[in-house]
Enzyme design. Structure first.
Site, PDB file in Angstrom:
ATOM      1  N   LYS A 152      38.971   8.142   7.158  1.00 31.58           N
ATOM      2  CA  LYS A 152      38.720   7.246   8.293  1.00 31.58           C
ATOM      3  C   LYS A 152      37.314   6.646   8.216  1.00 31.58           C
ATOM      4  O   LYS A 152      37.142   5.430   8.386  1.00 31.58           O
ATOM      5  CB  LYS A 152      38.860   8.043   9.605  1.00 31.58           C
ATOM      6  CG  LYS A 152      38.281   7.355  10.825  1.00 31.58           C
ATOM      7  CD  LYS A 152      38.438   8.179  12.080  1.00 31.58           C
ATOM      8  CE  LYS A 152      37.399   9.250  12.305  1.00 31.58           C
ATOM      9  NZ  LYS A 152      36.134   8.794  12.910  1.00 31.58           N
ATOM     10  N   ASN A 153      36.322   7.505   7.958  1.00 32.49           N
ATOM     11  CA  ASN A 153      34.943   7.027   8.045  1.00 32.49           C
ATOM     12  C   ASN A 153      34.509   6.204   6.828  1.00 32.49           C
ATOM     13  O   ASN A 153      33.413   5.645   6.811  1.00 32.49           O
ATOM     14  CB  ASN A 153      33.984   8.195   8.289  1.00 32.49           C
ATOM     15  CG  ASN A 153      34.155   8.747   9.700  1.00 32.49           C
ATOM     16  OD1 ASN A 153      34.809   8.120  10.542  1.00 32.49           O
ATOM     17  ND2 ASN A 153      33.588   9.911   9.957  1.00 32.49           N
ATOM     18  N   CYS A 193      28.475   8.600  24.135  1.00 30.15           N
ATOM     19  CA  CYS A 193      29.848   9.079  24.034  1.00 30.15           C
ATOM     20  C   CYS A 193      29.839  10.584  24.205  1.00 30.15           C
ATOM     21  O   CYS A 193      28.791  11.178  24.427  1.00 30.15           O
ATOM     22  CB  CYS A 193      30.486   8.657  22.719  1.00 30.15           C
ATOM     23  SG  CYS A 193      29.885   9.594  21.336  1.00 30.15           S
ATOM     24  N   ARG A 237      23.784   8.723  21.109  1.00 27.71           N
ATOM     25  CA  ARG A 237      24.063   7.893  19.930  1.00 27.71           C
ATOM     26  C   ARG A 237      23.523   6.462  20.029  1.00 27.71           C
ATOM     27  O   ARG A 237      24.282   5.494  20.074  1.00 27.71           O
ATOM     28  CB  ARG A 237      25.562   7.887  19.644  1.00 27.71           C
ATOM     29  CG  ARG A 237      26.092   9.272  19.384  1.00 27.71           C
ATOM     30  CD  ARG A 237      27.547   9.292  19.075  1.00 27.71           C
ATOM     31  NE  ARG A 237      27.865   8.905  17.710  1.00 27.71           N
ATOM     32  CZ  ARG A 237      29.100   8.864  17.233  1.00 27.71           C
ATOM     33  NH1 ARG A 237      30.109   9.144  18.010  1.00 27.71           N
ATOM     34  NH2 ARG A 237      29.314   8.520  15.987  1.00 27.71           N
ATOM     35  N   PRO A 238      22.204   6.316  20.051  1.00 35.20           N
ATOM     36  CA  PRO A 238      21.621   4.970  20.110  1.00 35.20           C
ATOM     37  C   PRO A 238      21.852   4.197  18.810  1.00 35.20           C
ATOM     38  O   PRO A 238      22.260   4.780  17.800  1.00 35.20           O
ATOM     39  CB  PRO A 238      20.129   5.238  20.307  1.00 35.20           C
ATOM     40  CG  PRO A 238      19.902   6.624  19.831  1.00 35.20           C
ATOM     41  CD  PRO A 238      21.190   7.367  19.999  1.00 35.20           C
ATOM     42  N   ASP A 289      30.810  17.014  11.372  1.00 36.31           N
ATOM     43  CA  ASP A 289      32.220  16.761  11.697  1.00 36.31           C
ATOM     44  C   ASP A 289      33.120  17.964  11.407  1.00 36.31           C
ATOM     45  O   ASP A 289      34.327  17.899  11.653  1.00 36.31           O
ATOM     46  CB  ASP A 289      32.734  15.539  10.912  1.00 36.31           C
ATOM     47  CG  ASP A 289      32.130  14.243  11.430  1.00 36.31           C
ATOM     48  OD1 ASP A 289      31.566  14.255  12.538  1.00 36.31           O
ATOM     49  OD2 ASP A 289      32.209  13.222  10.714  1.00 36.31           O
ATOM     50  N   ILE A 346      22.724  17.399  14.325  1.00 33.50           N
ATOM     51  CA  ILE A 346      22.924  15.940  14.278  1.00 33.50           C
ATOM     52  C   ILE A 346      23.136  15.346  15.672  1.00 33.50           C
ATOM     53  O   ILE A 346      22.524  14.334  16.020  1.00 33.50           O
ATOM     54  CB  ILE A 346      24.132  15.571  13.377  1.00 33.50           C
ATOM     55  CG1 ILE A 346      24.034  16.267  12.011  1.00 33.50           C
ATOM     56  CG2 ILE A 346      24.242  14.048  13.227  1.00 33.50           C
ATOM     57  CD1 ILE A 346      22.912  15.822  11.115  1.00 33.50           C
ATOM     58  N   ARG A 392      43.122   9.603  16.716  1.00 37.22           N
ATOM     59  CA  ARG A 392      42.054   8.735  16.190  1.00 37.22           C
ATOM     60  C   ARG A 392      41.690   9.109  14.764  1.00 37.22           C
ATOM     61  O   ARG A 392      41.194   8.261  14.016  1.00 37.22           O
ATOM     62  CB  ARG A 392      40.793   8.861  17.060  1.00 37.22           C
ATOM     63  CG  ARG A 392      40.972   8.276  18.442  1.00 37.22           C
ATOM     64  CD  ARG A 392      39.674   8.261  19.187  1.00 37.22           C
ATOM     65  NE  ARG A 392      38.661   7.475  18.464  1.00 37.22           N
ATOM     66  CZ  ARG A 392      37.459   7.224  18.917  1.00 37.22           C
ATOM     67  NH1 ARG A 392      37.094   7.672  20.092  1.00 37.22           N
ATOM     68  NH2 ARG A 392      36.610   6.510  18.213  1.00 37.22           N
TER      69      ARG A 392
HETATM   70  N1  EPU Z   1      20.919   7.701  15.542  1.00 38.16           N
HETATM   71  C1  EPU Z   1      19.863   7.154  16.214  1.00 38.16           C
HETATM   72  N2  EPU Z   1      19.675   5.804  16.150  1.00 38.16           N
HETATM   73  C2  EPU Z   1      20.481   4.998  15.428  1.00 38.16           C
HETATM   74  C3  EPU Z   1      21.565   5.553  14.728  1.00 38.16           C
HETATM   75  C4  EPU Z   1      21.757   6.919  14.803  1.00 38.16           C
HETATM   76  O1  EPU Z   1      19.116   7.873  16.873  1.00 38.16           O
HETATM   77  O2  EPU Z   1      20.249   3.773  15.397  1.00 38.16           O
HETATM   78  C5  EPU Z   1      21.144   9.151  15.600  1.00 38.16           C
HETATM   79  C6  EPU Z   1      22.479   9.538  16.243  1.00 38.16           C
HETATM   80  O3  EPU Z   1      22.399   9.540  17.646  1.00 38.16           O
HETATM   81  C7  EPU Z   1      22.722  10.897  15.650  1.00 38.16           C
HETATM   82  C8  EPU Z   1      22.149  10.759  14.242  1.00 38.16           C
HETATM   83  O4  EPU Z   1      21.255   9.630  14.282  1.00 38.16           O
HETATM   84  O5  EPU Z   1      21.997  11.849  16.354  1.00 38.16           O
HETATM   85  C9  EPU Z   1      23.168  10.519  13.146  1.00 38.16           C
HETATM   86  O6  EPU Z   1      24.079   9.508  13.553  1.00 38.16           O
HETATM   87  P1  EPU Z   1      24.789   8.525  12.524  1.00 38.16           P
HETATM   88  O7  EPU Z   1      24.276   7.155  12.754  1.00 38.16           O
HETATM   89  O8  EPU Z   1      24.691   9.094  11.157  1.00 38.16           O
HETATM   90  O9  EPU Z   1      26.291   8.619  13.031  1.00 38.16           O
HETATM   91  P2  EPU Z   1      27.355   7.443  13.067  1.00 38.16           P
HETATM   92  O10 EPU Z   1      27.161   6.512  11.946  1.00 38.16           O
HETATM   93  O11 EPU Z   1      27.414   6.894  14.445  1.00 38.16           O
HETATM   94  C10 EPU Z   1      29.077   8.644  11.529  1.00 38.16           C
HETATM   95  C11 EPU Z   1      30.508   9.097  11.632  1.00 38.16           C
HETATM   96  C12 EPU Z   1      30.576  10.281  12.574  1.00 38.16           C
HETATM   97  C13 EPU Z   1      29.697  11.405  12.008  1.00 38.16           C
HETATM   98  C14 EPU Z   1      28.261  10.896  11.816  1.00 38.16           C
HETATM   99  C15 EPU Z   1      27.351  11.909  11.162  1.00 38.16           C
HETATM  100  C16 EPU Z   1      31.729   7.065  11.280  1.00 38.16           C
HETATM  101  C17 EPU Z   1      32.620   5.995  11.819  1.00 38.16           C
HETATM  102  N3  EPU Z   1      31.309   8.001  12.133  1.00 38.16           N
HETATM  103  O12 EPU Z   1      28.684   8.285  12.836  1.00 38.16           O
HETATM  104  O13 EPU Z   1      31.931  10.703  12.580  1.00 38.16           O
HETATM  105  O14 EPU Z   1      29.693  12.496  12.885  1.00 38.16           O
HETATM  106  O15 EPU Z   1      28.279   9.702  11.001  1.00 38.16           O
HETATM  107  O16 EPU Z   1      27.857  12.288   9.930  1.00 38.16           O
HETATM  108  O17 EPU Z   1      31.429   7.071  10.098  1.00 38.16           O
HETATM  109  C18 EPU Z   1      33.864  11.718  13.479  1.00 38.16           C
HETATM  110  O18 EPU Z   1      34.490  11.263  12.499  1.00 38.16           O
HETATM  111  O19 EPU Z   1      34.353  12.563  14.259  1.00 38.16           O
HETATM  112  C19 EPU Z   1      32.502  11.247  13.728  1.00 38.16           C
HETATM  113  C20 EPU Z   1      31.905  11.360  14.907  1.00 38.16           C
END
Ligand code: EPU
Length: 445
Positions: free
Chosen positions: A22-23, A125, A130-131, A324, A346, A424
């Site tokens: 998915k990701n 969420c 998650r900013p 995850d 995380i 999902r």
């Molecule tokens: N973060 C910030 N600012 C940003 C972006 C991220 O502070 O601009 C923080 C987040 O709040 C979090 C950390 O950085 O604390 C890591 O977040 P990341 O951006 O890596 O997460 P994401 O890209 O939103 C993806 C996966 C998630 C998975 C995370 C971490 C997808 C679609 N989603 O989310 O998957 O948990 O990486 O590996 O790729 C899931 O599949 O259940 C899921 C939540």
């Protein structure tokens, strides 16, 4: 709303075909916005989040056609053709973005190809705030002008994005992917430092290179992108879902069974294999995937919790132990012998499965970002790994599936509510588990 009913205590035996990730699939679909040519994606999983991304892209002008199933009868997923001849709208509306945070991945491609984008802020969420500040700062480094207006990110780069060095203050999968896509069409060279090394980021980079991008450093924390004028179409196969595979590995282990995960790639699951090995679960590569079983599993009288021992695990960006899989590991540890500590680094609010697991008999104490799990395993002196069935529900995908794992081990009946979370991210979950002997059915209301 559908529910899932599980009657636990049956060791899983058999084979489970692992779906496309998915990701990886979600950013790959967003990447189709970068070209007017056709992108063919193979091995796409059948999931609600994929449908949501399709809906979003359609609203930007993407046309879709199904190119059928893989010849093995659908186990290799859909083949989808995506073509965005012209971007007809650069707005990603709140109504779609609020359903799925990964919608923000259209920001980079829209800005790179059309020089403008208006994308709803995703908001918080269930698992944390998650900013998206790093997505925004990174694009600003490439010359975008960005304002926040009525809950929307309004981005402009009328002369196109420029080269630059983006240093992420923390590892972010989504920010790395957004910047990577944006950088492919920049006028100049882009360097992304402290980039996420998740295999799904690598899958995106490989596909972008297939489309004509010039990305170096794939798999490392420094990605170097030489911008090109245009990208072309490509034919790309989505990598197998390492999180789905590891979830089923833990399903085998928690029930005292032995399962072969068809198509799973062991080299993407090294941290998981190392952790599970300490817990007495073996993962052995086979010709078709990975064979998993807990110590003592497979014997005619093996039962949930048998042979499992408590371990200490801290989540971390790849190649560390994935957030995850934290909830699933907690269910496993609840049935093991001895204590385990699980630290989540995380997301700040990713322990929502704890009270539900406790309703099933788990002994868990949370202090800050660490959960102490006192395994019920053999010390409980009963079947079910010391867990018992209960009606439960969860507020996110991985928390929900941890309750499925607990239900598979528990004595008695577990009914999981809010199944849409599972839909999902887990394709044909009931079918895959019942194919290995689980007593699991979907109750359609
Ligand atoms: N973060 C910030 N600012 C940003 C972006 C991220 O502070 O601009 C923080 C987040 O709040 C979090 C950390 O950085 O604390 C890591 O977040 P990341 O951006 O890596 O997460 P994401 O890209 O939103 C993806 C996966 C998630 C998975 C995370 C971490 C997808 C679609 N989603 O989310 O998957 O948990 O990486 O590996 O790729 C899931 O599949 O259940 C899921 C939540």
């Amino acid at each position: 709303m559908d529910r899932i009913r599980i009657r636990g205590g049956r060791p899983l035996h058999g084979k489970i075909a692992i779906s496309g990730a998915k990701n990886a699939a979600l950013p790959l679909m967003a990447a189709s916005l970068l070209t007017e040519e056709t992108l063919i994606l193979r091995n796409l999983p059948h999931l609600a989040d994929i449908a949501t991304m399709t809906h979003l892209l359609a609203q930007h002008g993407t046309e879709f056609s199904m190119a059928g199933e893989h010849p093995d009868g659908g186990h290799m997923g859909h083949v989808l053709k995506l073509r965005t001849g012209e971007i007809t709208s650069t707005e990603a509306p709140y109504d779609i973005v609020r359903k799925m945070r990964a919608s923000v991945l259209v920001l980079g491609p829209l800005l790179a190809r059309r020089g403008q984008a208006r994308v709803s802020l995703p908001g918080g969420c269930a698992i944390g705030t998650r900013p998206v500040d790093m997505h925004i700062c990174g694009l600003e480094t490439l010359g975008a002008e960005i304002d926040l207006d009525d809950g929307y990110i309004v981005a402009r780069a009328p002369e196109g994005l420029q080269g630059g060095v983006v240093v992420f203050s923390q590892v972010s999968v989504g920010a790395t992917e957004n910047l990577l896509m944006a950088a492919t069409l920049a006028k100049g060279d882009v360097v992304l430092e402290n980039a996420a090394r998740e295999p799904e980021v690598g899958d995106l980079a490989n596909c972008l290179n297939r489309m004509g991008a010039r990305i170096e450093g794939i798999g490392s924390d420094t990605l170097r992108i030489q911008g090109v004028d245009r990208l072309s179409g490509a034919d790309y196969t989505v990598l197998p879902d390492r999180i789905e595979a590891a979830t089923y590995a833990m399903a085998a282990a928690i029930t005292g069974g032995v399962v072969e995960l068809l198509g799973a790639r062991p080299e993407l699951m090294e941290a998981v294999a190392a952790a599970l090995s300490r817990a007495n679960v073996t993962m052995q590569p086979t010709a078709c995937g990975v064979l998993v079983g807990a110590a003592g599993a497979g014997h005619k009288d093996s039962s949930p919790g048998d042979g499992l021992v408590g371990i200490d695990v801290t989540t971390a960006p790849y190649p560390g132990f994935p957030t995850d899989l934290q909830a699933q590991l907690m269910a496993l540890m609840a049935t093991a012998t001895g204590a385990a500590t699980i630290t989540e680094t995380i997301f700040e609010n990713r322990f929502q499965h704890v009270p539900e697991l406790m309703r099933m008999g788990a002994d868990i104490t949370v202090k800050g970002a660490t959960a102490m799990v006192r395994g019920r395993g053999q010390s409980a002196g009963s079947g079910g790994g010391g867990l018992h069935g209960a009606p439960v529900m969860a507020t996110d995908l991985r928390a929900s599936v941890s309750l499925v794992l607990a239900g598979l081990a528990a004595e008695g009946e577990t009914v999981i509510n809010r199944v849409y979370h599972l839909d999902r991210g887990y394709e044909r979950l009931e079918e895959k588990l019942s194919g290995c002997g689980a007593d699991i059915v979907r109750l359609v209301d």
